[in-house]
Design a protein around this motif. Structure first.
Motif, PDB file in Angstrom:
ATOM      1  N   ARG A 219      -8.983  12.096  -5.868  1.00 29.23           N
ATOM      2  CA  ARG A 219      -7.853  11.160  -5.747  1.00 29.23           C
ATOM      3  C   ARG A 219      -6.875  11.602  -4.654  1.00 29.23           C
ATOM      4  N   ARG A 238      -1.804  11.936  -2.138  1.00 29.92           N
ATOM      5  CA  ARG A 238      -2.317  11.843  -3.497  1.00 29.92           C
ATOM      6  C   ARG A 238      -2.285  10.378  -3.900  1.00 29.92           C
ATOM      7  N   ASP A 240      -3.255   6.906  -6.541  1.00 28.11           N
ATOM      8  CA  ASP A 240      -3.510   6.435  -7.899  1.00 28.11           C
ATOM      9  C   ASP A 240      -4.923   5.844  -7.934  1.00 28.11           C
ATOM     10  N   ARG A 241      -5.294   5.226  -9.045  1.00 29.52           N
ATOM     11  CA  ARG A 241      -6.665   4.738  -9.197  1.00 29.52           C
ATOM     12  C   ARG A 241      -7.017   3.629  -8.217  1.00 29.52           C
ATOM     13  N   ASP A 242      -6.014   2.931  -7.708  1.00 31.17           N
ATOM     14  CA  ASP A 242      -6.253   1.847  -6.758  1.00 31.17           C
ATOM     15  C   ASP A 242      -6.029   2.277  -5.310  1.00 31.17           C
ATOM     16  N   TRP A 243      -5.855   3.578  -5.094  1.00 23.67           N
ATOM     17  CA  TRP A 243      -5.682   4.172  -3.776  1.00 23.67           C
ATOM     18  C   TRP A 243      -4.306   3.899  -3.183  1.00 23.67           C
ATOM     19  N   ASN A 244      -3.337   3.574  -4.011  1.00 22.83           N
ATOM     20  CA  ASN A 244      -1.963   3.498  -3.533  1.00 22.83           C
ATOM     21  C   ASN A 244      -1.397   4.913  -3.411  1.00 22.83           C
ATOM     22  N   LEU A 246       0.898   8.043  -3.719  1.00 23.34           N
ATOM     23  CA  LEU A 246       1.907   8.561  -4.640  1.00 23.34           C
ATOM     24  C   LEU A 246       2.831   9.551  -3.941  1.00 23.34           C
TER      25      LEU A 246
END
Length: 452
Positions: A219, A238, A240-244, A246
């Protein structure tokens, strides 16, 4: 069309591509008594997976000894033409002609397309800097030329291919600050039985990274590259699960090897009118039946052009295609059910991999208006958005309004991201010329009267 002085020999089967699928298909057909020609662009057979310099004592890729035996057996039974790049295939009254750069033309009654795949990158700010290359490019330099792409190499993207690339670079002396996998690390946890057979291979690569103290981060992704005239550092985010994004940090390096899967090379099949279908991730691939026949009579396809699945599946599909072509030649038996059942298991594993390492839409948020999407024509994201505002609804209309995909690579690099940014399906390539060709070669072609 007719090519420049084609050989009078008409082969029973011509195979385009000298990787695991092509060699297996050619050898299988030759062992069944067919007159076979294999054409490959490389100086040595092997494709991307078995790319080697042929230096004594060189570390061999897993399975290379077996592949080398296949190549020796093939050279004794078939015509093997290396360093010949096929740029077009035309239909003739009695079959097909494969036109190669340099003037060679190979005539055949049947054709097997085993042309493999190439890296699929994603754009991000700075990806046009010298020092940024694909993961496959870094591996090709190392395997084919013994050249380490850089001194301090970051490896990033998604998929299990990142592991052998990073392990190979570290073993060759490169400093690898990190391997950054955009997806999670347990993508195959839902398929334990499918993953079991490959667990040892992955564990071996991870152990090699640990020995060289190379961190492996899931991730995480490289979302920007920095440097005045060449790469000096990358921004690692880093996700999130949707590649946004963080949070981010900066990592110094002089080389970045990045890859987000592979794009099958289906140009020759599309030239001939072979139907395509979307693979599990939406990528267009050649449609093939149980015997690897395409929708065009006399044309088979095997390996990555029918769906990315790795070396083992490619070799098996090549064997099935060779058996099927031989059966077409002599009315003999087709591929046995055992091979078909094994292929089904390998295809299930390939589909699970594609599901485990998808390209998520969050990557679009890494871009800025001035980020180049098409590097050949220097088309930034802003122009893609302008084309959308003008009414473009798919990649082709975006291309016509923005010139994205009209450059040297003809959309091979930017085709996937442009289709994503256009919110349209990925279309099969429409390239009458599969590889860059000189005007002199084109001038040697003449139109032929239609056959009755």
């Amino acid at each position: 069309m007719t090519g420049p002085s084609p050989s009078p020999t008409i082969h029973d089967l011509a195979v385009v591509g000298g990787g695991p699928a092509g060699v297996a298909g050619a050898l299988t057909a030759a062992l069944r008594g067919l007159r076979v020609a294999l054409v490959d662009s490389g100086a040595r057979l092997g494709g991307q997976y078995f790319r080697h310099r042929g230096v004594p004592g060189e570390p061999a890729t897993a399975g290379f000894a077996r592949f080398a035996r296949q190549v020796r057996a093939l050279t004794e039974r078939a015509e093997v033409l290396t360093s010949r790049q096929v740029w077009a295939v035309t239909r003739e009254a009695d079959g097909f002609t494969a036109h190669c750069l340099g003037g060679t033309a190979v005539r055949c009654r049947r054709l097997l397309i085993a042309t493999g795949a190439h890296d699929r990158p994603l754009p991000f700010p700075g990806w046009d800097l010298p020092g940024v290359l694909t993961a496959g490019g870094a591996q090709a330099l190392l395997k084919g030329q013994g050249v380490v792409a850089g001194d301090r190499v970051v490896v990033a993207g998604t998929g299990p291919f990142l592991l052998p690339v990073a392990a190979g670079l570290a073993a060759a002396g490169a400093r690898v600050p990190g391997v950054y996998e955009a997806n999670g690390g347990l993508g195959l946890a839902r398929h334990p039985l499918l993953a079991l057979g490959r667990a040892g291979e992955a564990a071996g690569h991870l152990a090699a990274l640990a020995r060289h103290r190379v961190p492996y981060r899931t991730r995480h992704a490289v979302v920007a590259a920095h440097g005045d005239r060449e790469l000096e550092a990358v921004t690692v985010a880093r996700l999130d699960r949707d590649w946004n994004v963080l949070d981010t940090r900066r990592v110094p390096c002089d080389t970045l090897a990045t890859g987000y899967g592979f794009t099958p090379q289906i140009d020759l099949g599309v030239q001939l009118g072979c139907a395509t279908r979307p693979d599990a991730d939406g990528t267009p691939v050649l449609r093939a039946d149980a015997a690897q026949r395409t929708t065009v009579p006399g044309v088979w396809a095997a390996g990555e052009p029918t769906g990315v699945g790795g070396r083992h599946l490619s070799e098996l599909e090549g064997r099935i295609a060779g058996l099927s072509a031989a059966a077409d030649h002599d009315d003999g038996p087709g591929p046995p059910g055992l091979l078909l059942r094994r292929r089904a298991r390998l295809r299930a594993f390939a589909a699970a991999l594609l599901a485990a390492y998808p390209v998520k839409d969050g990557w679009r948020g890494w871009l800025r208006d001035d980020t180049l999407v098409c590097r050949c024509e220097e088309v930034p994201l802003a122009r893609i958005r302008e084309a959308r505002d003008l009414g473009a609804t798919d990649a082709r209309s975006v291309k016509l309004l923005s010139r994205a995909g009209m450059g040297w690579c003809q959309g091979r690099i930017c085709g996937h991201p442009v289709a994503c940014l256009a919110d349209g399906d990925q279309a099969a390539p429409r390239r009458p010329i599969a590889q860059p060709v000189t005007l002199a070669a084109l001038a040697e072609l003449t139109l032929e009267e239609p056959h009755d």
